[in-house]
Design a protein around this motif. Structure first.
Motif, PDB file in Angstrom:
ATOM      1  N   LEU A 138       0.949  -1.000   0.108  1.00 54.94           N
ATOM      2  CA  LEU A 138       0.128   0.120  -0.103  1.00 54.94           C
ATOM      3  C   LEU A 138       1.059   1.222  -0.042  1.00 54.94           C
ATOM      4  O   LEU A 138       1.674   1.573   0.737  1.00 54.94           O
TER       5      LEU A 138
ATOM      6  N   GLN B 224      -4.070  -1.777   6.888  1.00 59.05           N
ATOM      7  CA  GLN B 224      -5.423  -0.878   6.630  1.00 59.05           C
ATOM      8  C   GLN B 224      -6.130  -1.144   8.188  1.00 59.05           C
ATOM      9  O   GLN B 224      -6.727  -0.487   8.868  1.00 59.05           O
TER      10      GLN B 224
ATOM     11  N   MET C 108      -8.365   9.234   2.243  1.00 56.65           N
ATOM     12  CA  MET C 108      -9.090   9.535   3.702  1.00 56.65           C
ATOM     13  C   MET C 108      -9.539  10.916   3.661  1.00 56.65           C
ATOM     14  O   MET C 108     -10.747  10.974   4.286  1.00 56.65           O
TER      15      MET C 108
ATOM     16  N   GLN D 217      -2.599   6.368  -1.328  1.00 48.31           N
ATOM     17  CA  GLN D 217      -3.675   5.423  -1.442  1.00 48.31           C
ATOM     18  C   GLN D 217      -4.403   5.349  -0.231  1.00 48.31           C
ATOM     19  O   GLN D 217      -5.265   4.653  -0.259  1.00 48.31           O
ATOM     20  N   TRP D 218      -4.035   5.987   1.064  1.00 49.00           N
ATOM     21  CA  TRP D 218      -4.617   5.696   2.139  1.00 49.00           C
ATOM     22  C   TRP D 218      -4.882   7.014   2.773  1.00 49.00           C
ATOM     23  O   TRP D 218      -6.097   7.332   3.072  1.00 49.00           O
TER      24      TRP D 218
ATOM     25  N   ILE E 242       0.997   4.325   1.561  1.00 49.06           N
ATOM     26  CA  ILE E 242       0.215   4.745   2.597  1.00 49.06           C
ATOM     27  C   ILE E 242      -0.136   6.221   2.438  1.00 49.06           C
ATOM     28  O   ILE E 242      -1.233   6.568   2.725  1.00 49.06           O
TER      29      ILE E 242
ATOM     30  N   ASN F  54     -12.141   6.823   3.235  1.00 51.86           N
ATOM     31  CA  ASN F  54     -12.093   5.381   2.678  1.00 51.86           C
ATOM     32  C   ASN F  54     -13.274   4.715   3.123  1.00 51.86           C
ATOM     33  O   ASN F  54     -13.261   3.326   3.299  1.00 51.86           O
TER      34      ASN F  54
END
Lengths: 102, 566
Positions: free
Chosen positions: B152, B455, B162, B157-158, B154, B167
């Protein structure tokens, strides 16, 4: 804040204002964006330019009617204007579109 | 029901701020982290720690990499049955779908390159639609080798998704929730200004030595007012980015006929084919097209790196190649596209400068997304985002401070609940984010589904923080401070230090290495920010401890003066 907790009528008033502000304001601004876009296209603006301009204005209109839903003295008038406005704007958008495409 | 205009604004500010402040907190905090999303990616994916690369050679590097792509199994399973016309025969197997579109995108901060393909459904129900099954990949542009896809990113993509979608993909509920929160932010800013009786006198008032409630309100007003244009701008442009697609998609509903007509007119004007011709055709050298595009940009006196590259209608006589200039030297993202005929390399169209309205839109959304090169402004964005967090957090704490004595006397749990939620979404959110980085360095790089683990642990840590805050909240019901604030501050300090140490141990990249010996600012910046966070958290924890002590020594402190607010 007023002591509204004990009075069901006033709680209903708050609930109505919240409904007016969020779904009502959304429907009204949606109609505004659609109608305004169609009107600008009718005046000769390219579709996406018209749409973009109205999206910017539409967001400000949404924030404005949201505030007005709480600031206005009469909650019923707010509901009437938002629902009526949404219907009128959307109808006008469809009529304008038909006129442009015909 | 409201006796005055100001009172109605106060009601709105208090209750909508409370209800959606929790969401806004996530938007501002993860938004601030997203400013350095690619740098966080480098920290979390040590094998990608090398210098940013320009768009590589298409003919030598990209074409073989594209040829290795396969349609995504999940996308195939989800969308193939809907797009394929069963009356015309069985579904084309996933690996045999012909590619129709290739793209590659990079910015001045990307060592690795994001690429993707759209595979054509050969027998579609509605030939007028795009009918694509997609594939996405990340490659090392120096070799064309794929970067493992179960790792990932982070940052991008997170943390980045977010801040605009929480997400939470189901029915795009995350995007709509954030949209409502963004609208409430606009409304809260306006109503907040109206609530101020002495707006100008209080403009820069901060009385840290006064009673908690008074200094909290000062800090709330200060962080709100000083960064008011920043907050308004980001809430507004954030809404604008999604407005056309999610919030007011009029062009896909009642104005769809008008929109479709425009597409046809535009396709005729630009000469770029909307559909495949059905006649096979070869692909000329795309490197030659990129060189020609750079030559034309240079002739217009513009910095000439390729930012975005897209091939349409692959292998067809109607195929064309669109080459967009990277947006490192201006606010708008990518632009000044030049379109080439794929089979011959001749220029089909050079896009003219934008008209006023789209240019304004590009400027506003570009200023939000900031892919341009300006490191000072980048840090100012972080500062603005954190000021937003401080404004929202002080709003929560003010809400609690104002009511906790009253609630304690009446035996109402209101203040305790709000306080626990505030702990969970202020310090708990930081614990989840920093904890995720710690876990990223603890789990072995080769672990299959590593990103999934990260995650799950992110959500787990966040949930744990809420539970901890709720369990430790009893003192609030007696009008005292929840010790969870202090304890979670210590947790942040410990996790942030651990993250920096683990980065050193697992990669050898300590600060001496990344700052002096072999400067790599992406990783050094994340490490330094973690250290700063650890320091601030420890400082906050120690001050909270002192305050708790003082409250214990004088339990019957005089009731704080009522502040005219809300």
């Amino acid at each position: 804040m007023t002591r509204t907790h004990s009075r069901p009528l006033q709680q209903l008033g708050i609930a109505l204002r919240i409904l007016a502000a969020i779904p009502g304001g959304w429907a009204f601004s949606w109609g505004f964006v659609a109608c305004g876009t169609a009107a600008l296209v009718a005046l000769g603006a390219p579709f996406h330019d018209a749409e973009t301009a109205l999206l910017m204005l539409g967001l400000l209109v949404f924030a404005g009617v949201f505030l007005w839903s709480f600031a206005a003295r009469s909650v019923l008038r707010v509901c009437a204007v938002l629902v009526g406005g949404a219907l009128l704007f959307n109808a006008a958008a469809l009529l304008l579109q038909r006129a442009i495409l015909s | 029901m409201f006796t005055s205009f100001r009172q109605s604004m106060a009601w709105l500010h208090t209750w909508f701020g409370l209800a959606l402040g929790y969401v806004l907190m996530a938007c501002f905090f993860f938004g601030a982290l997203s400013v350095f999303d690619r740098e966080i990616d480098r920290w979390a994916l040590p094998e990608t720690r090398f210098a940013p690369q320009p768009m590589p050679s298409f003919d030598k590097v990209l074409l073989p990499a594209f040829a290795r792509l396969e349609a995504d199994p999940a996308d195939y399973a989800l969308n193939m049955p809907a797009l394929h016309d069963a009356a015309k025969g069985p579904q084309t197997p996933r690996q045999e779908l012909p590619p129709d579109e290739y793209w590659a995108y990079t910015t001045h901060r990307d060592p690795v390159l994001a690429i993707g393909a759209g595979f054509r459904v050969p027998q579609p129900k509605d030939p007028g639609l795009e009918n694509h099954i997609h594939a996405n990949a990340t490659i090392d542009p120096r070799s064309g080798a794929a970067v493992p896809s179960d790792q990932l990113k982070i940052g991008s993509q997170w943390f980045y998704p977010m801040h605009y979608s929480l997400n939470w993909q189901w029915q795009n509920m995350g995007i709509f929730t954030v949209g409502l929160a963004g609208l409430v932010m606009l409304v809260a800013l306006v109503s907040g200004v109206i609530m101020h009786r002495k707006f100008f006198r209080e403009f820069f008032t901060f009385r840290p030595q006064k009673q908690t409630q008074r200094s909290l309100l000062d800090l709330h007003n200060l962080t709100g007012v000083v960064a008011l244009p920043f907050h308004f701008f980001f809430a507004f442009t954030g809404l604008l980015i999604f407005a056309g697609f999610y919030y007011f998609p009029v062009s896909q509903f009642q104005l769809k006929p008008l929109h479709d007509q425009h597409e046809i007119i535009e396709a005729r004007e630009t000469g770029l084919p909307h559909q495949r011709a059905g006649i096979p055709a070869p692909l000329a050298s795309v490197d030659a097209m990129m060189a020609e595009a750079k030559r034309r940009w240079a002739a217009r006196d513009m910095a000439g790196e390729v930012g975005f590259l897209q091939l349409h209608h692959l292998g067809d006589a109607n195929g064309y190649v669109s080459i967009y200039r990277a947006g490192s030297d201006r606010v708008a993202l990518v632009g000044e596209a030049i379109h080439f005929k794929a089979s011959s390399g001749e220029v089909l169209r050079e896009e003219p400068p934008r008209a006023a309205v789209p240019a304004l839109n590009e400027f506003l959304t570009g200023l939000h997304l900031q892919h341009f090169e300006h490191w000072l402004l980048r840090w100012l964005y972080v500062l603005g985002g954190l000021l937003g967090c401080a404004c929202i957090a002080t709003g929560f704490i003010f809400f609690v401070e104002k009511r906790k004595r009253q609630h304690a006397a009446a035996g109402s749990p209101g203040a305790r609940v709000v306080d626990a939620l505030a702990v969970g979404c202020v310090t708990g959110m930081v614990i989840a984010a920093v904890g995720m980085l710690v876990v990223n360095r603890l789990l072995p790089a080769g672990l299959s589904g590593k990103g999934e683990w990260e995650q799950q642990i992110f959500w787990g840590l966040w949930l744990l923080a809420f539970v901890h805050a709720a369990l430790r909240g009893a003192p609030v019901a007696q009008a005292r401070i929840n010790p969870a604030w202090r304890e979670q501050c210590w947790a942040i300090a410990a996790l942030a230090l651990a993250a920096v140490l683990l980065n050193w141990l697992s990669t050898g990249d300590h600060l001496l290495q990344t700052i002096i010996l072999e400067p790599y600012w992406a990783v050094a910046g994340v490490d330094l920010s973690l250290l700063a966070a650890a320091g601030l958290a420890a400082l906050a924890a120690r001050r909270l401890a002192r305050r708790e002590q003082r409250a214990l020594l004088s339990p019957s402190a005089a009731p704080e003066t009522e502040v005219v607010h809300a």
